[in-house]
Design a protein around this motif. Structure first.
Motif, PDB file in Angstrom:
ATOM      1  N   UNK A   1      50.361  41.971  35.846  1.00  0.00           N
ATOM      2  CA  UNK A   1      50.496  40.526  35.965  1.00  0.00           C
ATOM      3  C   UNK A   1      49.110  39.887  35.902  1.00  0.00           C
ATOM      4  N   UNK A   2      49.095  38.579  35.729  1.00  0.00           N
ATOM      5  CA  UNK A   2      47.842  37.842  35.687  1.00  0.00           C
ATOM      6  C   UNK A   2      47.900  36.720  36.720  1.00  0.00           C
ATOM      7  N   UNK A   3      46.817  36.540  37.454  1.00  0.00           N
ATOM      8  CA  UNK A   3      46.757  35.496  38.475  1.00  0.00           C
ATOM      9  C   UNK A   3      46.267  34.197  37.837  1.00  0.00           C
TER      10      UNK A   3
ATOM     11  N   UNK B   1      41.381  39.003  36.506  1.00  0.00           N
ATOM     12  CA  UNK B   1      42.589  38.302  36.925  1.00  0.00           C
ATOM     13  C   UNK B   1      43.857  39.050  36.587  1.00  0.00           C
ATOM     14  N   UNK B   2      43.746  40.105  35.769  1.00  0.00           N
ATOM     15  CA  UNK B   2      44.877  40.959  35.438  1.00  0.00           C
ATOM     16  C   UNK B   2      44.910  42.122  36.416  1.00  0.00           C
ATOM     17  N   UNK B   3      46.074  42.390  36.998  1.00  0.00           N
ATOM     18  CA  UNK B   3      46.143  43.441  38.014  1.00  0.00           C
ATOM     19  C   UNK B   3      47.555  43.982  38.112  1.00  0.00           C
ATOM     20  N   UNK B   4      47.692  45.079  38.852  1.00  0.00           N
ATOM     21  CA  UNK B   4      48.981  45.701  39.114  1.00  0.00           C
ATOM     22  C   UNK B   4      49.328  45.472  40.579  1.00  0.00           C
ATOM     23  N   UNK B   5      50.339  44.646  40.869  1.00  0.00           N
ATOM     24  CA  UNK B   5      50.644  44.312  42.261  1.00  0.00           C
ATOM     25  C   UNK B   5      50.945  45.516  43.142  1.00  0.00           C
ATOM     26  N   UNK B   6      51.432  46.606  42.554  1.00  0.00           N
ATOM     27  CA  UNK B   6      51.732  47.775  43.379  1.00  0.00           C
ATOM     28  C   UNK B   6      50.486  48.572  43.731  1.00  0.00           C
TER      29      UNK B   6
ATOM     30  N   UNK C   1      36.651  48.573  39.536  1.00  0.00           N
ATOM     31  CA  UNK C   1      35.387  47.852  39.305  1.00  0.00           C
ATOM     32  C   UNK C   1      34.239  48.603  39.973  1.00  0.00           C
ATOM     33  N   UNK C   2      33.057  48.422  39.430  1.00  0.00           N
ATOM     34  CA  UNK C   2      31.874  49.077  39.996  1.00  0.00           C
ATOM     35  C   UNK C   2      30.915  48.007  40.492  1.00  0.00           C
ATOM     36  N   UNK C   3      30.654  48.024  41.793  1.00  0.00           N
ATOM     37  CA  UNK C   3      29.857  46.969  42.422  1.00  0.00           C
ATOM     38  C   UNK C   3      28.362  47.202  42.308  1.00  0.00           C
ATOM     39  N   UNK C   4      27.959  48.389  41.845  1.00  0.00           N
ATOM     40  CA  UNK C   4      26.535  48.712  41.709  1.00  0.00           C
ATOM     41  C   UNK C   4      26.390  49.810  40.658  1.00  0.00           C
ATOM     42  N   UNK C   5      25.199  49.986  40.153  1.00  0.00           N
ATOM     43  CA  UNK C   5      24.939  51.065  39.202  1.00  0.00           C
ATOM     44  C   UNK C   5      24.946  52.405  39.936  1.00  0.00           C
ATOM     45  N   UNK C   6      25.354  53.443  39.236  1.00  0.00           N
ATOM     46  CA  UNK C   6      25.364  54.779  39.817  1.00  0.00           C
ATOM     47  C   UNK C   6      25.199  55.808  38.712  1.00  0.00           C
ATOM     48  N   UNK C   7      24.900  57.029  39.100  1.00  0.00           N
ATOM     49  CA  UNK C   7      24.816  58.129  38.148  1.00  0.00           C
ATOM     50  C   UNK C   7      26.166  58.836  38.122  1.00  0.00           C
ATOM     51  N   UNK C   8      26.751  58.943  36.931  1.00  0.00           N
ATOM     52  CA  UNK C   8      28.070  59.558  36.789  1.00  0.00           C
ATOM     53  C   UNK C   8      27.961  60.808  35.930  1.00  0.00           C
TER      54      UNK C   8
ATOM     55  N   UNK D   1      40.411  34.410  48.152  1.00  0.00           N
ATOM     56  CA  UNK D   1      41.329  35.482  48.514  1.00  0.00           C
ATOM     57  C   UNK D   1      42.051  36.017  47.279  1.00  0.00           C
ATOM     58  N   UNK D   2      42.414  35.123  46.373  1.00  0.00           N
ATOM     59  CA  UNK D   2      43.101  35.546  45.147  1.00  0.00           C
ATOM     60  C   UNK D   2      42.158  36.341  44.243  1.00  0.00           C
ATOM     61  N   UNK D   3      40.888  35.959  44.205  1.00  0.00           N
ATOM     62  CA  UNK D   3      39.903  36.720  43.426  1.00  0.00           C
ATOM     63  C   UNK D   3      39.804  38.153  43.940  1.00  0.00           C
ATOM     64  N   UNK D   4      39.683  38.299  45.246  1.00  0.00           N
ATOM     65  CA  UNK D   4      39.538  39.635  45.812  1.00  0.00           C
ATOM     66  C   UNK D   4      40.799  40.452  45.579  1.00  0.00           C
ATOM     67  N   UNK D   5      41.975  39.825  45.683  1.00  0.00           N
ATOM     68  CA  UNK D   5      43.229  40.550  45.491  1.00  0.00           C
ATOM     69  C   UNK D   5      43.375  41.076  44.071  1.00  0.00           C
ATOM     70  N   UNK D   6      42.976  40.270  43.064  1.00  0.00           N
ATOM     71  CA  UNK D   6      43.215  40.659  41.670  1.00  0.00           C
ATOM     72  C   UNK D   6      42.047  41.382  41.023  1.00  0.00           C
ATOM     73  N   UNK D   7      40.843  41.249  41.591  1.00  0.00           N
ATOM     74  CA  UNK D   7      39.672  41.890  40.983  1.00  0.00           C
ATOM     75  C   UNK D   7      38.988  42.885  41.914  1.00  0.00           C
ATOM     76  N   UNK D   8      39.252  42.787  43.213  1.00  0.00           N
ATOM     77  CA  UNK D   8      38.562  43.640  44.172  1.00  0.00           C
ATOM     78  C   UNK D   8      37.194  43.116  44.575  1.00  0.00           C
ATOM     79  N   UNK D   9      36.756  42.021  43.936  1.00  0.00           N
ATOM     80  CA  UNK D   9      35.417  41.489  44.164  1.00  0.00           C
ATOM     81  C   UNK D   9      35.488  39.988  44.419  1.00  0.00           C
TER      82      UNK D   9
END
Length: 239
Positions: free
Chosen positions: A133-135, A78-83, A55-62, A156-164
């Motif tokens: 998996x999906x949370x 909500x979809x993520x890879x537990x590993x 995920x990208x938390x802000x705009x950037x030049x790529x 906590x579950x949001x941060x675990x599965x989305x990073x945000x």
């Protein structure tokens, strides 16, 4: 020229969108903030690469490689890879090892490269192998239902599965919607009212942080101003 992109929606609950694009005579682009993580495969100078893009938390030049082709699967929230800790991918990416024209390695196994047309079949296999998996707490909250856990646990579950956090996701999604409305001709004042910004300075700060453009720039976008904002279905179009 610039970036030409084709996006399509998916009937898979695990996938937000599938896209492909090509680049020509463009060196960089504004990468707009996005709450989603993606699998991105691209070919440049005869070499195939694959990344898990966070995920990208802000705009950037790529940077944009010249004369390259890209394909991506954007995963549903909500979809993520537990590993794999999504939080470690925020504003970053992880290359997939031993990528060739036929396959790459993921969690110790070789996987055939997916395509624009068989992305859902590829994702279904990831699910069957318990790599993806999906949370249910996250999907329930996103659907507007009250979670059967405490607010702290849901966060906590949001941060675990989305990073945000849920709040960060809302801000990013609102800024993306605002940018699309302005690109479509809506006046800034109308966007403020429709999307619940406090005032036009609040909208301006949000656009600057998450989209990397002012309302004026969005209204008068030119082909030279490549952005990662299409997120609309349709045929190949210059972005």
């Amino acid at each position: 020229m610039g970036l030409s992109m084709e996006c399509r929606d998916s009937d898979s609950p695990w996938v937000a969108q599938v896209w492909r694009s090509t680049s020509a005579r463009v060196d960089s682009m504004t990468s707009v903030a996005s709450p989603h993580w993606e699998l991105v495969i691209w070919e440049e100078a005869g070499r195939v690469n694959a990344n898990l893009q966070g995920p990208e938390s802000r705009a950037s030049i790529a940077p944009v490689p010249q004369d390259a082709t890209f394909f991506g699967i954007t995963f549903a929230l909500g979809t993520w890879m537990p590993h794999l800790a999504v939080s470690q991918l925020v504003d970053s990416s992880a290359p997939l090892p031993d990528t060739t024209r036929r396959s790459f390695y993921l969690r110790g196994s070789a996987w055939h490269l997916p395509t624009f047309d068989n992305a859902e079949a590829f994702v279904r296999r990831l699910v069957r192998e318990d790599i993806l998996v999906s949370d249910p707490v996250v999907t329930s909250v996103l659907a507007g239902r009250e979670p059967e856990v405490s607010a702290r646990t849901a966060q906590r579950r949001f941060v675990a599965s989305t990073g945000l956090t849920r709040g960060a996701i809302r801000q990013i999604e609102r800024a993306r919607e605002a940018a699309l409305l302005i690109q479509g001709g809506a006046p800034a004042g109308e966007v403020v009212h429709r999307l619940g910004y406090f005032d036009q300075p609040h909208l301006a700060r949000s656009l600057s942080r998450f989209v990397g453009r002012t309302a004026t720039q969005l209204s008068a976008r030119t082909e030279e101003e490549a952005m990662s904002l299409p997120y609309k279905t349709g045929p190949l179009d210059s972005a």
